[in-house]
Scaffold this motif. Structure first.
Motif, PDB file in Angstrom:
ATOM      1  N   GLU A  15     -36.793   6.533   7.432  1.00  0.00           N
ATOM      2  CA  GLU A  15     -36.572   5.198   6.872  1.00  0.00           C
ATOM      3  C   GLU A  15     -36.836   5.138   5.366  1.00  0.00           C
ATOM      4  O   GLU A  15     -36.342   4.238   4.686  1.00  0.00           O
ATOM      5  CB  GLU A  15     -37.479   4.198   7.614  1.00  0.00           C
ATOM      6  CG  GLU A  15     -37.233   2.766   7.296  1.00  0.00           C
ATOM      7  CD  GLU A  15     -35.858   2.266   7.696  1.00  0.00           C
ATOM      8  OE1 GLU A  15     -35.446   1.222   7.160  1.00  0.00           O
ATOM      9  OE2 GLU A  15     -35.178   2.899   8.522  1.00  0.00           O
ATOM     10  N   ASP A  18     -34.080   4.296   2.879  1.00  0.00           N
ATOM     11  CA  ASP A  18     -32.957   3.791   3.657  1.00  0.00           C
ATOM     12  C   ASP A  18     -32.548   2.408   3.144  1.00  0.00           C
ATOM     13  O   ASP A  18     -33.322   1.724   2.483  1.00  0.00           O
ATOM     14  CB  ASP A  18     -33.377   3.712   5.132  1.00  0.00           C
ATOM     15  CG  ASP A  18     -32.212   3.490   6.065  1.00  0.00           C
ATOM     16  OD1 ASP A  18     -31.414   4.421   6.232  1.00  0.00           O
ATOM     17  OD2 ASP A  18     -32.104   2.371   6.609  1.00  0.00           O
ATOM     18  N   ASP A  87     -28.606   6.458   0.889  1.00  0.00           N
ATOM     19  CA  ASP A  87     -27.972   5.202   1.282  1.00  0.00           C
ATOM     20  C   ASP A  87     -27.625   4.386   0.052  1.00  0.00           C
ATOM     21  O   ASP A  87     -28.266   4.499  -0.986  1.00  0.00           O
ATOM     22  CB  ASP A  87     -28.915   4.370   2.160  1.00  0.00           C
ATOM     23  CG  ASP A  87     -28.838   4.773   3.615  1.00  0.00           C
ATOM     24  OD1 ASP A  87     -27.827   5.361   4.012  1.00  0.00           O
ATOM     25  OD2 ASP A  87     -29.797   4.478   4.345  1.00  0.00           O
ATOM     26  N   ASP A 116     -26.925   2.729  11.730  1.00  0.00           N
ATOM     27  CA  ASP A 116     -27.803   3.344  10.741  1.00  0.00           C
ATOM     28  C   ASP A 116     -28.416   4.629  11.307  1.00  0.00           C
ATOM     29  O   ASP A 116     -28.429   4.850  12.516  1.00  0.00           O
ATOM     30  CB  ASP A 116     -28.905   2.339  10.366  1.00  0.00           C
ATOM     31  CG  ASP A 116     -29.677   2.747   9.136  1.00  0.00           C
ATOM     32  OD1 ASP A 116     -29.050   3.009   8.095  1.00  0.00           O
ATOM     33  OD2 ASP A 116     -30.913   2.815   9.220  1.00  0.00           O
ATOM     34  N   LYS A 117     -28.946   5.441  10.414  1.00  0.00           N
ATOM     35  CA  LYS A 117     -29.553   6.721  10.813  1.00  0.00           C
ATOM     36  C   LYS A 117     -30.651   6.528  11.837  1.00  0.00           C
ATOM     37  O   LYS A 117     -30.754   7.284  12.804  1.00  0.00           O
ATOM     38  CB  LYS A 117     -30.123   7.431   9.583  1.00  0.00           C
ATOM     39  CG  LYS A 117     -29.092   7.831   8.582  1.00  0.00           C
ATOM     40  CD  LYS A 117     -29.746   8.233   7.275  1.00  0.00           C
ATOM     41  CE  LYS A 117     -28.708   8.294   6.184  1.00  0.00           C
ATOM     42  NZ  LYS A 117     -29.237   8.134   4.873  1.00  0.00           N
ATOM     43  N   ARG A 167     -36.237  12.169   1.707  1.00  0.00           N
ATOM     44  CA  ARG A 167     -35.042  12.490   2.491  1.00  0.00           C
ATOM     45  C   ARG A 167     -35.081  13.942   2.969  1.00  0.00           C
ATOM     46  O   ARG A 167     -34.721  14.243   4.109  1.00  0.00           O
ATOM     47  CB  ARG A 167     -33.775  12.228   1.669  1.00  0.00           C
ATOM     48  CG  ARG A 167     -33.381  10.778   1.600  1.00  0.00           C
ATOM     49  CD  ARG A 167     -31.984  10.600   1.053  1.00  0.00           C
ATOM     50  NE  ARG A 167     -31.822  11.149  -0.274  1.00  0.00           N
ATOM     51  CZ  ARG A 167     -32.100  10.509  -1.402  1.00  0.00           C
ATOM     52  NH1 ARG A 167     -32.561   9.293  -1.357  1.00  0.00           N
ATOM     53  NH2 ARG A 167     -31.912  11.091  -2.572  1.00  0.00           N
TER      54      ARG A 167
END
Length: 189
Positions: A15, A18, A87, A116-117, A167
């Motif tokens: 997150e 994100d 993102d 979303d991821k 990330r």
């Protein structure tokens, strides 16, 4: 407890950086009611991730047991690669801002999480672990762990957080989960 801990850590790390963190920043700048924003995130995440986890558990029940670890490992690798892509803040949901802090946050977070991821990760985690409720609780806690500091510290925190490093760490975590998933199959064969 593996389902809870893995889900919490995976989502909390995934997150970072994100679009929902950017949404948190936007909402805290728009509204002064931090508690309402946090409660909106909680409700939206529970709803979104519960649907996602139950979908993952349902899909896992229909896939032949021998295929599941391989599909999961590939899914974890794909998520790991996806996490390396930053993102973008695509906030066109401003029509919801008139609803107030809680409702605007709930609706905007729920919509932002679709596809979303972390939603995809929730589906995959629920397919991986049989404890669906612990996956839902873990992914929800992970979402809150990643977003509450942003809500409380706002821009100050985001200016000091190395998003590229976050990330990469999240990507590595999902790659490790792919390896662990496959190694359990290979060791048990």
């Amino acid at each position: 407890m593996d389902a809870f801990l893995t889900s919490t850590i995976a989502v909390a790390i995934a997150e970072i950086g994100d679009k929902t963190q950017l949404l948190s920043l936007f909402l805290v700048a728009r509204y002064s009611r931090r508690t309402a924003i946090i409660m909106g995130i909680l409700v939206a995440t529970i709803l979104n991730h519960a649907l996602s986890a139950w979908l993952g558990a349902w899909v896992a029940a229909w896939i032949p047991e021998a295929w599941l670890p391989w599909i999961l490992a590939v899914s974890f690798v794909l998520i790991a690669l996806w996490l390396l892509i930053p993102d973008k803040d695509d906030n066109d949901e401003s029509r919801f801002l008139g609803m107030g802090a809680f409702m605007a946050t709930t609706v905007m977070f729920f919509l932002a999480e679709i596809g979303d991821k972390t939603q995809v990760a929730t589906v995959v985690l629920a397919a991986r672990f049989t404890e669906t409720i612990w996956v839902i609780i873990g992914t929800t806690v992970g979402m809150l762990l990643a977003n509450i500091p942003v809500i409380m510290a706002g821009q100050w925190l985001m200016d000091r957080m190395p998003l590229a490093t976050a990330r990469i760490c999240a990507s590595m975590l999902f790659a490790v989960m792919a390896v662990v998933t496959l190694s359990s199959v290979l060791w048990n064969s």
